[in-house]
Design a protein around this motif. Structure first.
Motif, PDB file in Angstrom:
ATOM      1  N   ILE A 255       5.191   0.724  -2.573  1.00 14.00           N
ATOM      2  CA  ILE A 255       5.300   1.307  -1.229  1.00 14.00           C
ATOM      3  C   ILE A 255       5.235   0.182  -0.193  1.00 14.00           C
ATOM      4  O   ILE A 255       4.319  -0.651  -0.244  1.00 14.00           O
ATOM      5  CB  ILE A 255       4.158   2.321  -0.979  1.00 14.00           C
ATOM      6  CG1 ILE A 255       4.198   3.440  -2.014  1.00 14.00           C
ATOM      7  CG2 ILE A 255       4.223   2.878   0.443  1.00 14.00           C
ATOM      8  CD1 ILE A 255       2.996   4.384  -1.960  1.00 14.00           C
ATOM      9  N   GLN A 256       6.189   0.194   0.718  1.00 19.19           N
ATOM     10  CA  GLN A 256       6.210  -0.797   1.799  1.00 19.19           C
ATOM     11  C   GLN A 256       4.907  -0.684   2.608  1.00 19.19           C
ATOM     12  O   GLN A 256       4.569   0.417   3.060  1.00 19.19           O
ATOM     13  CB  GLN A 256       7.379  -0.441   2.698  1.00 19.19           C
ATOM     14  CG  GLN A 256       7.764  -1.451   3.713  1.00 19.19           C
ATOM     15  CD  GLN A 256       8.927  -0.902   4.542  1.00 19.19           C
ATOM     16  OE1 GLN A 256       8.978   0.290   4.845  1.00 19.19           O
ATOM     17  NE2 GLN A 256       9.854  -1.764   4.883  1.00 19.19           N
ATOM     18  N   GLY A 257       4.188  -1.791   2.715  1.00 13.92           N
ATOM     19  CA  GLY A 257       2.900  -1.749   3.428  1.00 13.92           C
ATOM     20  C   GLY A 257       1.767  -1.297   2.517  1.00 13.92           C
ATOM     21  O   GLY A 257       0.611  -1.248   2.944  1.00 13.92           O
ATOM     22  N   GLY A 258       2.093  -0.949   1.278  1.00 19.90           N
ATOM     23  CA  GLY A 258       1.061  -0.606   0.299  1.00 19.90           C
ATOM     24  C   GLY A 258       0.607   0.843   0.374  1.00 19.90           C
ATOM     25  O   GLY A 258       0.928   1.576   1.306  1.00 19.90           O
ATOM     26  N   THR A 259      -0.163   1.229  -0.640  1.00 15.55           N
ATOM     27  CA  THR A 259      -0.673   2.603  -0.686  1.00 15.55           C
ATOM     28  C   THR A 259      -1.567   2.888   0.516  1.00 15.55           C
ATOM     29  O   THR A 259      -1.657   4.029   0.976  1.00 15.55           O
ATOM     30  CB  THR A 259      -1.478   2.854  -1.972  1.00 15.55           C
ATOM     31  OG1 THR A 259      -2.502   1.857  -2.062  1.00 15.55           O
ATOM     32  CG2 THR A 259      -0.602   2.803  -3.216  1.00 15.55           C
ATOM     33  N   GLY A 260      -2.208   1.832   1.031  1.00 18.02           N
ATOM     34  CA  GLY A 260      -3.111   2.003   2.181  1.00 18.02           C
ATOM     35  C   GLY A 260      -2.381   2.550   3.391  1.00 18.02           C
ATOM     36  O   GLY A 260      -2.918   3.371   4.146  1.00 18.02           O
ATOM     37  N   LYS A 261      -1.150   2.098   3.571  1.00 20.17           N
ATOM     38  CA  LYS A 261      -0.377   2.547   4.733  1.00 20.17           C
ATOM     39  C   LYS A 261      -0.075   4.052   4.600  1.00 20.17           C
ATOM     40  O   LYS A 261      -0.180   4.813   5.566  1.00 20.17           O
ATOM     41  CB  LYS A 261       0.924   1.742   4.773  1.00 20.17           C
ATOM     42  CG  LYS A 261       1.716   1.922   6.003  1.00 20.17           C
ATOM     43  CD  LYS A 261       1.882   0.617   6.741  1.00 20.17           C
ATOM     44  CE  LYS A 261       2.481   0.908   8.094  1.00 20.17           C
ATOM     45  NZ  LYS A 261       3.062  -0.233   8.705  1.00 20.17           N
TER      46      LYS A 261
END
Ligand SMILES: Cc1cc2nc3c(=O)[nH]c(=O)nc-3n(C[C@H](O)[C@H](O)[C@H](O)COP(=O)(O)OP(=O)(O)OC[C@H]3O[C@@H](n4cnc5c(N)ncnc54)[C@H](O)[C@@H]3O)c2cc1C
Length: 434
Positions: free
Chosen positions: A207-213
């Protein structure tokens, strides 16, 4: 004189602020209900965790997503997030019949292909509608079959068995003894019977920006109480009462537990859960492995490695360039075989997999010994699908279970967590607004 604190009231209390819990919370809030999410950790995200390690953000848990996963894909669209591709490997290493082999990634895929296609060829017959896993009554007859049973039945050569066993130990993130053949079929049915697309789904697009985003987007506006550990759930009446270890009490018309199967044993349910669910909780999932990030010296060309299922690490791939060095991601099927925080142990484990790499640093989270998970991604034992999953999917008065462990489709993935969160929220919203 001590006074009992007045219970806090909500329409719905949700236990757990992972993808399932926060998706359910968003849906229910949008339907106009008062929702409180109770989360034991000091962060949201659960078994996804984008943390700063080895000099960059790294996913300590769930990472890869795929266009065959409709629920997470729709959420990424909603929050405007695309994907980032993992490096395409140029070399491959594998271990079979007592020897290390080296070749192209296509050669390795070719070695897996024939036996694996034979193994999973019935996937769409048993799961004609992959998001409705109980469509075929035939699954009952094979749910006690384990992967090792199938390996024997297929009459594999030692070479093919070693490769297949390690491939499925990787997918189950655990030793394959007791691993349900139905679980392997369910996975592959979700990619229309094509195991290679399924493999792509497991380790290619992040995921672009990671799961955190993504999780921050889903969580926005939700009342999440961090550092709040649930000790008990009483669901005897038409209301549920949830008690926390710090003495707090919450009353709600509904409670959704999104705890992983492995963490459910720490919560007391009153009345006790039905026998099949309790058995599943006692047995836990197969997946008690480890994921380790490893910085190795120098710029290493992208590679993929599949070792023996008996090794501490049985899979590695190059993932990032970092200041002239390379960060690898690796998996092993049994956390008891490796301390992922111990550089020297990881060096020994990596030496088995790939020659001539020098470990500079390591990062890992031990999900299996984490009391709030006690497993990695949920992978079922024989019998779980037909004997225990239907019970967890049923409503128990004011109590519902959701989470990746209990999903219909991509159980074991972020997608399944979101699907089950949506499902639980829809059930409650329909009843509440009726
Ligand atoms: C190492 C690893 C790699 C993975 N790789 C992938 C991948 O590449 N792609 C993919 O799609 N999926 C992957 N997964 C799986 C994916 O991360 C999970 O399926 C998904 O995140 C589960 O979400 P959930 O909401 O169902 O459960 P969780 O995220 O586990 O949420 C449950 C929450 O409940 C909390 N909790 C537990 N007990 C209590 C209590 N008593 N009181 C209050 N709170 C409590 C926990 O802290 C947690 O936050 C991976 C998982 C791991 C561990």
């Amino acid at each position: 004189m001590t006074t009992t604190p007045t219970p806090e009231q909500a329409d719905v209390v949700i236990i757990g602020a992972g993808f399932a819990g926060l998706t359910a919370a968003r849906e229910l809030r949008q339907a106009g209900l008062k929702v409180i999410v109770l989360e034991a950790r000091d962060r949201i995200g659960g078994r996804t965790w984008l943390d700063d390690r080895l000099g960059r953000p790294l996913e300590m848990g769930g990472t890869w997503v795929h266009w065959t996963q409709p629920y997470v894909w729709a959420e990424m669209k909603r929050y405007g997030l695309g994907t980032v591709q993992s490096p395409v490997p140029e070399r491959a290493y594998w271990w079979a019949a007592g020897q290390r082999h080296e070749g192209t990634p296509d050669q390795l895929l070719g070695e897996i292909d024939e036996p694996n296609r034979k193994l999973v060829q019935g996937s769409r017959n048993y799961f004609p509608q992959p998001f409705s896993p109980f469509t075929s009554t035939e699954i009952k007859s094979i749910d006690e079959v384990s992967l090792p049973d199938k390996f024997i039945e297929l009459g594999l050569s030692e070479y093919s068995r070693d490769i297949l066993e390690s491939f499925w130990a990787l997918n189950f993130n655990g030793p394959v003894a007791g691993a349900a053949f139905t679980q392997a079929l369910r996975w592959v049915a979700l990619t229309n019977g094509d195991w290679m697309v399924n493999f792509e789904a497991c380790a290619t697009f992040k995921i672009q920006g990671g799961t955190g985003k993504l999780i921050n987007g889903i969580a926005a506006g939700t009342d999440v109480r961090l550092g709040t550990t649930v000790a008990s759930v009483n669901y005897a009446a038409d209301k549920a009462t949830v008690s926390t270890t710090d003495g707090g009490t919450f009353e709600a018309g509904y409670v959704i537990s999104t705890l992983p199967l492995g963490a459910l044993g720490a919560v007391e349910f009153e009345p006790s859960l039905p026998a099949q669910e309790q058995t599943a909780i006692n047995e836990g999932q197969i997946s008690k492995g480890i994921k380790v990030w490893i910085t190795v010296k120098g710029e290493v060309k992208p590679f993929v490695a599949l070792g023996s299922a008996e090794w501490p690490l049985n899979f590695a791939q190059a993932e990032y360039d970092q200041d002239g060095n390379t960060i690898l991601v690796a998996f092993g099927p049994d956390t008891a075989r490796l301390d992922g925080a111990d550089k020297a142990q990881v060096q020994v484990a990596l030496d088995l997999l790939v020659p001539d790499l020098e470990v500079l640093d390591v990062a890992s989270h031990d999900w299996t010994n984490d009391p709030l998970a006690r497993q990695t991604w949920p992978m079922h034992r024989t019998g779980f699908l037909t004997e225990s999953l239907p019970g967890f999917q049923q409503q128990h008065g004011p109590l519902l279970f959701a989470g990746s462990d209990f999903a219909n489709g991509w159980g074991g993935f972020i997608d399944g967590a979101i699907e089950s969160g949506l499902e639980a929220a829809r059930t409650i919203a329909n009843q509440h607004l009726a």
